[in-house]
Design an enzyme around this catalytic site. Structure first.
Site, mmCIF file in Angstrom:
data_model
loop_
_atom_site.group_PDB
_atom_site.id
_atom_site.type_symbol
_atom_site.label_atom_id
_atom_site.label_comp_id
_atom_site.label_asym_id
_atom_site.label_seq_id
_atom_site.Cartn_x
_atom_site.Cartn_y
_atom_site.Cartn_z
ATOM 1 N N GLY A 81 0.824 -1.198 0.000
ATOM 2 C CA GLY A 81 0.000 0.000 0.000
ATOM 3 C C GLY A 81 0.859 1.250 0.000
ATOM 4 C CD GLN A 129 -3.770 -6.813 -0.779
ATOM 5 O OE1 GLN A 129 -3.520 -5.629 -0.995
ATOM 6 N NE2 GLN A 129 -4.536 -7.218 0.237
ATOM 7 N NE ARG A 166 2.129 -3.225 10.511
ATOM 8 C CZ ARG A 166 1.294 -3.122 9.478
ATOM 9 N NH1 ARG A 166 1.260 -2.019 8.759
ATOM 10 N NH2 ARG A 166 0.508 -4.128 9.169
ATOM 11 C CG HIS A 268 1.247 -8.304 6.080
ATOM 12 N ND1 HIS A 268 0.068 -8.555 5.447
ATOM 13 C CD2 HIS A 268 1.441 -6.966 5.940
ATOM 14 C CE1 HIS A 268 -0.446 -7.433 4.970
ATOM 15 N NE2 HIS A 268 0.384 -6.454 5.244
HETATM 16 C C1 LIG Z 1 5.049 -0.578 3.363
HETATM 17 C C2 LIG Z 1 4.368 -1.902 3.185
HETATM 18 C C3 LIG Z 1 3.036 -1.937 2.792
HETATM 19 C C4 LIG Z 1 2.395 -3.165 2.598
HETATM 20 N N1 LIG Z 1 1.103 -3.181 2.171
HETATM 21 C C5 LIG Z 1 0.515 -4.371 1.908
HETATM 22 C C6 LIG Z 1 -0.790 -4.414 1.363
HETATM 23 O O1 LIG Z 1 -1.419 -3.384 1.130
HETATM 24 N N2 LIG Z 1 -1.341 -5.632 1.111
HETATM 25 C C7 LIG Z 1 -0.661 -6.814 1.362
HETATM 26 O O2 LIG Z 1 -1.193 -7.892 1.122
HETATM 27 N N3 LIG Z 1 0.584 -6.786 1.864
HETATM 28 C C8 LIG Z 1 1.186 -5.606 2.130
HETATM 29 N N4 LIG Z 1 2.465 -5.602 2.617
HETATM 30 C C9 LIG Z 1 3.170 -6.870 2.816
HETATM 31 C C10 LIG Z 1 3.913 -7.285 1.546
HETATM 32 O O3 LIG Z 1 3.031 -7.664 0.527
HETATM 33 C C11 LIG Z 1 4.842 -8.485 1.812
HETATM 34 O O4 LIG Z 1 4.121 -9.507 2.442
HETATM 35 C C12 LIG Z 1 6.055 -8.109 2.662
HETATM 36 O O5 LIG Z 1 6.486 -6.788 2.426
HETATM 37 C C13 LIG Z 1 7.198 -9.056 2.358
HETATM 38 O O6 LIG Z 1 8.211 -8.924 3.284
HETATM 39 P P1 LIG Z 1 9.537 -8.068 3.013
HETATM 40 O O7 LIG Z 1 9.139 -6.643 3.005
HETATM 41 O O8 LIG Z 1 10.379 -8.441 4.196
HETATM 42 O O9 LIG Z 1 10.127 -8.512 1.690
HETATM 43 C C14 LIG Z 1 3.105 -4.380 2.826
HETATM 44 C C15 LIG Z 1 4.444 -4.326 3.225
HETATM 45 C C16 LIG Z 1 5.069 -3.109 3.399
HETATM 46 C C17 LIG Z 1 6.532 -3.103 3.796
#
Ligand SMILES: Cc1cc2nc3c(=O)[nH]c(=O)nc-3n(C[C@H](O)[C@H](O)[C@H](O)COP(=O)(O)O)c2cc1C
Length: 364
Positions: A81, A129, A166, A268
């Site tokens: 996001g 998503q 967080r 996540h």
């Molecule tokens: C800033 C940020 C925003 C995220 N927003 C979403 C989201 O809107 N929907 C979702 O399914 N996962 C979201 N995630 C999780 C990511 O899809 C993913 O699972 C995660 O970033 C992977 O781990 P990593 O950042 O250690 O590579 C978000 C992660 C971050 C860091």
């Protein structure tokens, strides 16, 4: 111009200098005391890869495939996001990267660019998503809209029954929609390069919510979703259905039984349950439970090509990077993103050579 990004840690370090504290901590932060993130990192580091010798690994192939489509890299882009917080136009940079590499771009429900221009810029390489939210009315409207926009794959994220706390982002007063109070003003003033380009381009917004009077509250409970919700989604969605955020073998087997096309093992990015087990270790257990042929994807804590190879060895058919891609954009815009991507490709390829393998695809 080269930016001296030689590892994901380089991208993170440069990003930390350039981003307002609030934005850096929103992207970098994890749930609670961040022990979940540390536990997963320690688990990755404890996994080793065995060097093998004299196997002629001069020809190596980094392609992989998802849902029968060839990808140029063995990893894609996780849905995130509000990516435009990392830099103006970040969503579109990620979409163009997905088009060049033929890899899936995860388009978040709360993306800062609408789903239609993103699938277009990604030349079709985009998955929508979905967050179930509130009573679900708006959620199913979004599904219809994704179908109309040409999406063929939907990713239902199930690990956000409630948004995890967080502390790092909470301390800075991070809210969506974005509010700029005195505290944020000082933070932005001290990071003028980011502020001039990002705020000048327009305050990042949740761009999928200008329709039908339906608004999205990031903090609204998503706790009502249950197995009936999943069945309803399965019935109305003719394309591929991925469920993201699974850490339990019994759940994964049930999803397979419910007609879900692939499961994404993930915590996540350690942003939800601080006490969750290390996803990279659960991946192997889930692989054993669902059998060899069922599609399993992996994200969370991937920081290098060696990590990608480890995830494939633990049973993944495909992997996704998250926050480090945003750090690369914050560090150097579209060039920075490409530079980090090249590093990740190179690390993966060199790792394969060291362990005497030519490809990550099983039985290839
Ligand atoms: C800033 C940020 C925003 C995220 N927003 C979403 C989201 O809107 N929907 C979702 O399914 N996962 C979201 N995630 C999780 C990511 O899809 C993913 O699972 C995660 O970033 C992977 O781990 P990593 O950042 O250690 O590579 C978000 C992660 C971050 C860091």
């Amino acid at each position: 111009m080269t930016l001296n990004i030689h590892s994901s840690e380089d991208a993170r370090r440069i990003a930390q200098r350039r981003l307002p504290w609030m934005v850096f901590d929103y992207i970098d932060g994890a749930a609670g005391r961040e022990t979940g993130a540390a536990r997963n990192r320690a688990a990755f580091d404890a996994l080793t890869l065995r060097p093998r010798i004299l196997r002629d690994v001069s020809q190596r192939d980094l392609t992989s495939s998802v849902f029968g489509q060839k990808t140029n890299a063995p990893f894609g882009i996780s849905p995130m996001g509000m990516c435009n917080l990392s830099g103006a136009g970040a969503d579109l940079m990620l979409a163009r990267l997905a088009a060049r590499e033929n890899v899936p771009l995860g388009v978040s429900t709360v993306a800062s660019t609408a789903m239609e221009p993103l699938i277009e810029a990604a030349e079709g390489n985009a998955w929508f998503q979905l967050y179930f939210s509130g009573d679900g009315v708006g959620t199913f409207k979004l599904v219809e809209r994704a179908k109309a926009a040409g999406y063929e794959t939907i990713v239902l994220t199930v690990d956000v029954a409630e948004v995890g706390r967080r502390p790092r982002e909470l301390r800075h007063g991070f809210t969506m929609p974005f509010k700029i109070g005195p505290k944020q003003f000082i933070d932005f003033a001290l990071h003028p390069r980011w502020s001039l380009t990002s705020l000048y381009a327009g305050k990042p917004q949740m761009a999928n919510f200008d329709m039908d009077g339906y608004d999205f509250d990031r903090t609204e409970s998503r706790a009502k979703a249950d197995w009936d919700t999943l069945r309803r989604l399965r019935d109305m969605w003719p394309g591929n259905l991925v469920v993201k955020g699974v850490l339990d073998a019994e759940d994964a087997v049930a999803l397979k039984g419910a007609g879900v096309d692939a499961v994404q093992v993930s915590s996540h990015g350690s942003r939800q349950l601080d006490s969750a087990p290390a996803p990279i270790l659960e991946l192997a257990k889930i692989r054993a439970a669902v059998g060899a042929d069922y599609p399993l994807f992996y994200d969370t804590g991937l920081r290098s090509g060696e990590d990608v190879v480890k995830a494939y060895h633990q049973g993944a058919n495909f992997t996704f990077f998250g926050r480090i891609l945003q750090f690369a954009i914050a560090a150097g815009g579209e060039e920075g993103l490409q530079e980090l991507w090249n590093v990740l490709r190179s690390e993966t390829s060199i790792t394969l050579a060291q362990i005497g393998e030519r490809t990550l695809i099983k039985d290839a």
